[in-house]
Design an enzyme around this catalytic site. Structure first.
Site, PDB file in Angstrom:
ATOM      1  N   HIS A 162      10.263  -6.712  10.430  1.00 19.72           N
ATOM      2  CA  HIS A 162      11.623  -7.063  10.844  1.00 19.72           C
ATOM      3  C   HIS A 162      11.594  -7.918  12.120  1.00 19.72           C
ATOM      4  O   HIS A 162      12.335  -8.895  12.245  1.00 19.72           O
ATOM      5  CB  HIS A 162      12.432  -5.800  11.159  1.00 19.72           C
ATOM      6  CG  HIS A 162      12.626  -4.858  10.012  1.00 19.72           C
ATOM      7  ND1 HIS A 162      12.060  -3.604   9.978  1.00 19.72           N
ATOM      8  CD2 HIS A 162      13.340  -4.972   8.861  1.00 19.72           C
ATOM      9  CE1 HIS A 162      12.422  -2.983   8.874  1.00 19.72           C
ATOM     10  NE2 HIS A 162      13.183  -3.794   8.161  1.00 19.72           N
ATOM     11  N   GLU A 172       7.265  -4.332  12.741  1.00 21.03           N
ATOM     12  CA  GLU A 172       6.870  -5.714  13.060  1.00 21.03           C
ATOM     13  C   GLU A 172       7.350  -6.726  12.022  1.00 21.03           C
ATOM     14  O   GLU A 172       7.571  -7.886  12.357  1.00 21.03           O
ATOM     15  CB  GLU A 172       5.348  -5.807  13.221  1.00 21.03           C
ATOM     16  CG  GLU A 172       4.853  -5.630  14.624  1.00 21.03           C
ATOM     17  CD  GLU A 172       5.506  -6.585  15.635  1.00 21.03           C
ATOM     18  OE1 GLU A 172       5.604  -7.792  15.375  1.00 21.03           O
ATOM     19  OE2 GLU A 172       5.924  -6.095  16.703  1.00 21.03           O
TER      20      GLU A 172
HETATM   21  P1  AMP Z   1      14.760  -3.729   4.890  1.00 20.73           P
HETATM   22  O1  AMP Z   1      15.136  -3.121   6.209  1.00 20.73           O
HETATM   23  O2  AMP Z   1      13.619  -3.070   4.217  1.00 20.73           O
HETATM   24  O3  AMP Z   1      15.963  -3.962   4.009  1.00 20.73           O
HETATM   25  O4  AMP Z   1      14.219  -5.178   5.232  1.00 20.73           O
HETATM   26  C1  AMP Z   1      14.994  -6.099   5.963  1.00 20.73           C
HETATM   27  C2  AMP Z   1      14.340  -7.453   5.898  1.00 20.73           C
HETATM   28  O5  AMP Z   1      13.045  -7.376   6.476  1.00 20.73           O
HETATM   29  C3  AMP Z   1      14.174  -7.965   4.458  1.00 20.73           C
HETATM   30  O6  AMP Z   1      14.457  -9.348   4.428  1.00 20.73           O
HETATM   31  C4  AMP Z   1      12.719  -7.695   4.188  1.00 20.73           C
HETATM   32  O7  AMP Z   1      12.146  -8.577   3.249  1.00 20.73           O
HETATM   33  C5  AMP Z   1      12.116  -7.927   5.567  1.00 20.73           C
HETATM   34  N1  AMP Z   1      10.828  -7.240   5.666  1.00 20.73           N
HETATM   35  C6  AMP Z   1      10.588  -5.926   5.411  1.00 20.73           C
HETATM   36  N2  AMP Z   1       9.270  -5.667   5.543  1.00 20.73           N
HETATM   37  C7  AMP Z   1       8.675  -6.835   5.855  1.00 20.73           C
HETATM   38  C8  AMP Z   1       7.318  -7.228   6.109  1.00 20.73           C
HETATM   39  N3  AMP Z   1       6.318  -6.364   6.038  1.00 20.73           N
HETATM   40  N4  AMP Z   1       7.077  -8.519   6.403  1.00 20.73           N
HETATM   41  C9  AMP Z   1       8.097  -9.412   6.457  1.00 20.73           C
HETATM   42  N5  AMP Z   1       9.384  -9.116   6.240  1.00 20.73           N
HETATM   43  C10 AMP Z   1       9.678  -7.849   5.946  1.00 20.73           C
END
Ligand code: AMP
Length: 288
Positions: free
Chosen positions: A43, A41
């Site tokens: 993402h 959620e």
């Molecule tokens: P990642 O796949 O972990 O590299 O995350 C991709 C993007 O999703 C990054 O900009 C993260 O900061 C964002 N993201 C990951 N988890 C969350 C969350 N719980 N709430 C908001 N954004 C998130």
């Protein structure tokens, strides 16, 4: 009536670039949501916001080897690609850009984007190559997908700061949009790495969220000493079985410098290790 949406899957950077040029040629705006997949959620909230902002939404799914240290979980990182594609389809994402590492980095990549001193503190202290890897990948993704807007979560607060800094310093014409942290029902910040945690462990890990709440309450009650607030955070996290704090810092939101006194807009940044094998690193943060 529901639109019958078809998400295009692109794996080749050249094809991705051509797609974006064609869209821009038609006067359309592009928003990029960079991810490493295993979508949740958090993402999806970025995708929804991107759809509000631009005509065309590109979600990149790329587990970036440059940002993982030697003893980190690159090989084990969850990659449920078919499910991710389905979620993107359901949300009406226009393109999923899913290059493999050889396509994005055909060689050794001697050219890197480093983030300067701010990339070496907090998470960068424990993960010294991490942010250089992130910024290098994000800059390549920006060049290839040519977005006017890019969406990042505040969950990775230091990353968001460094991406903004990079865009300013290197004159990228991409507007960086930061979105609030999405949490599970108990308060644990959503993360692809939460799949490593059993329900019991997820409950224990909510101590990070509770520590942020306790810090916010102290500041609301008039506490201005960062040391006193951090003491409370340390003792709360230490009380949770199997958890060990990596760091807890109070920083100025505009500079990410440590603060001694909580007098302006500040953020509590936290990282903690959970368990031993595997040892899982969790991060969280909140405005105080
Ligand atoms: P990642 O796949 O972990 O590299 O995350 C991709 C993007 O999703 C990054 O900009 C993260 O900061 C964002 N993201 C990951 N988890 C969350 C969350 N719980 N709430 C908001 N954004 C998130």
């Amino acid at each position: 009536m529901q639109r019958n949406f078809s998400t295009e899957l692109i794996t080749c950077p050249v094809a991705m670039g051509r797609f974006s040029e064609r869209m821009r040629g038609q006067g359309k705006t592009i928003a990029l949501v960079p991810t490493m997949g295993c979508l949740h959620e958090g993402h999806l909230s970025l995708v929804r916001a991107a759809k509000q902002k631009a005509d065309v939404v590109v979600v990149s799914i790329f587990v970036n080897p440059l940002q993982f240290g030697e003893n980190e979980d690159l090989a084990a990182y969850p990659r449920p690609f078919a499910r991710d594609l389905q979620l993107c389809q359901e949300l009406g994402v226009d393109v999923v850009f899913h290059p493999d590492a050889r396509a994005l980095y055909p060689g050794e990549v001697p050219t890197r984007v480093e983030g300067g001193p701010t990339a070496k503190v907090y998470c960068g202290q424990t993960r010294p190559i991490h942010f250089g890897g992130v910024l290098t990948a994000v800059s390549i993704l920006f060049h290839v997908t040519k977005p006017q807007f890019a969406f990042f979560g505040e969950k990775d607060f230091q990353q968001l700061f460094l991406v903004r800094q990079m865009c300013r310093d290197l004159h990228f014409s991409v507007e960086i949009c930061g979105m609030p942290i999405v949490r599970e029902a108990g308060g644990l910040a959503m993360s692809s790495r939460n799949v490593y945690l059993s329900p019991d462990r997820r409950a224990i890990a909510t101590v990070l969220y509770r520590a942020i709440g306790a810090a916010q309450q102290m500041v609301r009650n008039g506490e201005r000493s960062a040391a006193k607030v951090l003491n409370e955070v340390h003792s709360l996290v230490q009380s949770a079985p199997e958890m060990a704090l990596d760091y807890a810092e109070l920083v100025d939101v505009n500079t990410l410098a440590r603060v001694d006194q909580l007098l302006g807009p500040s953020r509590l940044l936290l990282a903690a290790f959970f368990g031993d094998s595997p040892r899982i690193r969790l991060i969280d943060n909140g405005a105080v």
